[in-house]
Design a protein around this motif. Sequence first.
Motif, mmCIF file in Angstrom:
data_model
loop_
_atom_site.group_PDB
_atom_site.id
_atom_site.type_symbol
_atom_site.label_atom_id
_atom_site.label_comp_id
_atom_site.label_asym_id
_atom_site.label_seq_id
_atom_site.Cartn_x
_atom_site.Cartn_y
_atom_site.Cartn_z
ATOM 1 N N PRO A 70 0.836 -1.203 0.000
ATOM 2 C CA PRO A 70 0.000 0.000 0.000
ATOM 3 C C PRO A 70 0.869 1.250 0.000
ATOM 4 O O PRO A 70 1.879 1.318 0.707
ATOM 5 C CB PRO A 70 -0.821 -0.125 1.290
ATOM 6 C CG PRO A 70 -0.031 -1.045 2.165
ATOM 7 C CD PRO A 70 0.683 -1.982 1.249
ATOM 8 N N SER A 71 0.482 2.248 -0.805
ATOM 9 C CA SER A 71 1.287 3.471 -0.899
ATOM 10 C C SER A 71 0.401 4.620 -1.372
ATOM 11 O O SER A 71 0.619 5.206 -2.440
ATOM 12 C CB SER A 71 2.476 3.260 -1.853
ATOM 13 O OG SER A 71 3.397 4.319 -1.752
ATOM 14 N N GLY A 72 -0.584 4.955 -0.546
ATOM 15 C CA GLY A 72 -1.528 5.997 -0.917
ATOM 16 C C GLY A 72 -0.945 7.396 -0.913
ATOM 17 O O GLY A 72 -1.555 8.320 -1.454
ATOM 18 N N ASP A 88 2.199 5.268 3.463
ATOM 19 C CA ASP A 88 0.790 4.959 3.687
ATOM 20 C C ASP A 88 0.487 4.988 5.181
ATOM 21 O O ASP A 88 1.300 4.518 5.995
ATOM 22 C CB ASP A 88 0.444 3.562 3.124
ATOM 23 C CG ASP A 88 -1.038 3.384 2.892
ATOM 24 O OD1 ASP A 88 -1.558 3.970 1.923
ATOM 25 O OD2 ASP A 88 -1.670 2.674 3.695
ATOM 26 N N GLN A 89 -0.674 5.561 5.550
ATOM 27 C CA GLN A 89 -1.146 5.530 6.937
ATOM 28 C C GLN A 89 -0.107 6.055 7.934
ATOM 29 O O GLN A 89 0.119 5.471 8.998
ATOM 30 C CB GLN A 89 -1.561 4.103 7.318
ATOM 31 C CG GLN A 89 -2.699 3.528 6.503
ATOM 32 C CD GLN A 89 -4.011 4.251 6.745
ATOM 33 O OE1 GLN A 89 -4.351 4.577 7.870
ATOM 34 N NE2 GLN A 89 -4.759 4.494 5.674
ATOM 35 N N GLY A 90 0.553 7.163 7.593
ATOM 36 C CA GLY A 90 1.512 7.764 8.499
ATOM 37 C C GLY A 90 2.881 7.118 8.508
ATOM 38 O O GLY A 90 3.760 7.555 9.242
ATOM 39 N N GLU A 91 3.100 6.082 7.684
ATOM 40 C CA GLU A 91 4.361 5.343 7.706
ATOM 41 C C GLU A 91 5.051 5.419 6.348
ATOM 42 O O GLU A 91 4.439 5.196 5.304
ATOM 43 C CB GLU A 91 4.108 3.880 8.072
ATOM 44 C CG GLU A 91 5.378 3.053 8.225
ATOM 45 C CD GLU A 91 5.078 1.653 8.727
ATOM 46 O OE1 GLU A 91 5.466 1.345 9.867
ATOM 47 O OE2 GLU A 91 4.467 0.873 7.970
ATOM 48 N N VAL A 92 6.352 5.725 6.393
ATOM 49 C CA VAL A 92 7.201 5.735 5.199
ATOM 50 C C VAL A 92 8.150 4.549 5.303
ATOM 51 O O VAL A 92 8.815 4.369 6.330
ATOM 52 C CB VAL A 92 7.985 7.051 5.101
ATOM 53 C CG1 VAL A 92 8.811 7.080 3.828
ATOM 54 C CG2 VAL A 92 7.045 8.246 5.140
ATOM 55 N N ILE A 385 -2.106 4.788 -14.407
ATOM 56 C CA ILE A 385 -0.912 4.118 -13.877
ATOM 57 C C ILE A 385 0.301 4.995 -14.131
ATOM 58 O O ILE A 385 0.533 5.453 -15.258
ATOM 59 C CB ILE A 385 -0.705 2.739 -14.540
ATOM 60 C CG1 ILE A 385 -1.860 1.793 -14.164
ATOM 61 C CG2 ILE A 385 0.638 2.136 -14.139
ATOM 62 C CD1 ILE A 385 -1.831 0.476 -14.906
ATOM 63 N N GLU A 386 1.079 5.233 -13.075
ATOM 64 C CA GLU A 386 2.372 5.897 -13.195
ATOM 65 C C GLU A 386 3.451 4.827 -13.078
ATOM 66 O O GLU A 386 3.407 3.991 -12.168
ATOM 67 C CB GLU A 386 2.554 6.948 -12.107
ATOM 68 C CG GLU A 386 1.564 8.098 -12.178
ATOM 69 C CD GLU A 386 1.896 9.111 -13.260
ATOM 70 O OE1 GLU A 386 3.051 9.107 -13.730
ATOM 71 O OE2 GLU A 386 1.002 9.896 -13.634
ATOM 72 N N LEU A 395 8.022 -0.701 -11.870
ATOM 73 C CA LEU A 395 7.100 -0.337 -10.797
ATOM 74 C C LEU A 395 5.841 0.291 -11.370
ATOM 75 O O LEU A 395 5.921 1.177 -12.235
ATOM 76 C CB LEU A 395 7.770 0.643 -9.835
ATOM 77 C CG LEU A 395 9.064 0.151 -9.180
ATOM 78 C CD1 LEU A 395 9.819 1.314 -8.560
ATOM 79 C CD2 LEU A 395 8.740 -0.910 -8.124
ATOM 80 N N GLU A 396 4.682 -0.139 -10.901
ATOM 81 C CA GLU A 396 3.404 0.427 -11.300
ATOM 82 C C GLU A 396 2.697 1.024 -10.083
ATOM 83 O O GLU A 396 2.415 0.307 -9.114
ATOM 84 C CB GLU A 396 2.487 -0.631 -11.926
ATOM 85 C CG GLU A 396 2.898 -1.070 -13.315
ATOM 86 C CD GLU A 396 1.787 -1.821 -14.030
ATOM 87 O OE1 GLU A 396 1.876 -1.979 -15.258
ATOM 88 O OE2 GLU A 396 0.800 -2.250 -13.364
ATOM 89 N N GLN A 397 2.421 2.311 -10.124
ATOM 90 C CA GLN A 397 1.586 2.957 -9.116
ATOM 91 C C GLN A 397 0.157 2.875 -9.609
ATOM 92 O O GLN A 397 -0.241 3.568 -10.554
ATOM 93 C CB GLN A 397 1.994 4.414 -8.910
ATOM 94 C CG GLN A 397 1.197 5.139 -7.834
ATOM 95 C CD GLN A 397 1.709 4.872 -6.428
ATOM 96 O OE1 GLN A 397 2.908 4.922 -6.195
ATOM 97 N NE2 GLN A 397 0.805 4.630 -5.499
ATOM 98 N N ARG A 398 -0.617 1.990 -8.982
ATOM 99 C CA ARG A 398 -2.024 1.803 -9.348
ATOM 100 C C ARG A 398 -2.878 2.401 -8.227
ATOM 101 O O ARG A 398 -3.171 1.729 -7.225
ATOM 102 C CB ARG A 398 -2.359 0.337 -9.502
ATOM 103 C CG ARG A 398 -1.486 -0.417 -10.499
ATOM 104 C CD ARG A 398 -1.823 -1.891 -10.488
ATOM 105 N NE ARG A 398 -0.864 -2.688 -11.257
ATOM 106 C CZ ARG A 398 -0.793 -4.019 -11.201
ATOM 107 N NH1 ARG A 398 -1.632 -4.714 -10.404
ATOM 108 N NH2 ARG A 398 0.088 -4.683 -11.917
ATOM 109 N N GLY A 399 -3.251 3.660 -8.363
ATOM 110 C CA GLY A 399 -4.001 4.295 -7.299
ATOM 111 C C GLY A 399 -3.199 4.309 -6.020
ATOM 112 O O GLY A 399 -2.089 4.847 -5.962
ATOM 113 N N ALA A 400 -3.745 3.716 -4.946
ATOM 114 C CA ALA A 400 -3.067 3.698 -3.642
ATOM 115 C C ALA A 400 -2.204 2.463 -3.446
ATOM 116 O O ALA A 400 -1.773 2.187 -2.325
ATOM 117 C CB ALA A 400 -4.113 3.775 -2.531
#
Length: 406
Positions: A70-72, A88-92, A385-386, A395-400
């Motif tokens: 997850p990587s929103g 994601d969720q406050g965590e890197v 997709i980025e 690497l594919e960024q699919r939304g979050a």
Amino acid sequence: MAPVVRPERRKKADLIAVVLIIVTVLAAGTTLWWRSDARATTLQTGPSGLVAPPPPAAMPPTLAEVWRAPSGATPAPVVVGPTVVTGDQGEVVGRDPLTGDVRWRYSRGLGLCTVGAAWGKALAVYHKSRNCSEVTALDGVTGERGAQRNGDAELGTRLLDDGVHVTATGHELIEVWRSDLVRTLQYGEVPAVVNPNKQPRPECSYGSMAVTNNRLGVVERCPGETGDRLTILKPNPKKSEEPEELGSTLVGERGSRLVALSGELAAVLTPNPPRLAVFGDAGDQVGEYPLDIPADEASGDPPGRVVSTAVGTGVVYWFTGSRTIALAASDLHPMWTVERTLGPGTVFAGRLVLPVPGGLAVHDATTGARIGEIPVDRGGYDGPIELGSLGPVLLEQRGAMLVGLR
């Protein structure tokens, strides 16, 4: 003989008072620690000396998912040195590109606005009060903390790296930082004005922006003006609160988008009819090109106020929303178009790889000639997709969600 001074006898009430004071101080200290940022911050560093795996010499015949996370908070894949970074969720989290395994992590008890990369660091931007104010630089290899700052970046900000400075985008305020996270520029409606009357148009709002080496471009919308305004700024003026313009001009229409900067040129998409206008720093229009794109892709502001682009050798790849257009970096004129794409693509193994429904289209990076297509099972995901890459992993960024393919 000198008189004998007897020590003062301590009364029971005095001892009780001392104990109460000590308890009160400890309780206050515990309360402050319990509510402090330090208690809500976790840092787990990783090993040093890691290096990035080598990229492939040729396009692989197949690609399949090898990990996902997850990587929103990352609008596109973030790569720092030998590490893929997710947020994601406050965590890197710094991850091994081959396996997705955790190498280091940094978390805070705050909302995570966005994560970017510059200067060999991951930049984590957190939301504490009304804006995205807490910025921390993390070493790409070990995750160790570097420079930190309190800023005024807006909610929804994106981070743009020009190779020297990082720009935090915004609707009413833009900030620029150098590598030690010292602010070099504030542009717009400054929240706490120290020196008044230094901003040229603080009443304007911003629709889109882009950066290149030593230049920041922004499309402004100002009261009383009939069209959008293109302004080119220095990211490092002599005084951060006194912007220095390289040029500013009306582009003639509302709803324009700044697509890209290259050298001393700026490409602006204007909507009626769709066309790409190219301007010089001084505000003079030096080119105009008609575009065959849907009307709904030719106006309005892009997500995060940043048009989706990728940079190759002498080429800027621009995703309009349904197709990818290659712009020549020399003069920003459109060279060729690939339709039915899902993003701007990336250069991988010397080829332009474009996300398309059901897979990845492979093209010559210069001419756009189609070479082939690699099927990819995305489990029903069909949104934008980025792409990015590190070593042999695409690497594919699919939304979050960030997905590693190999």
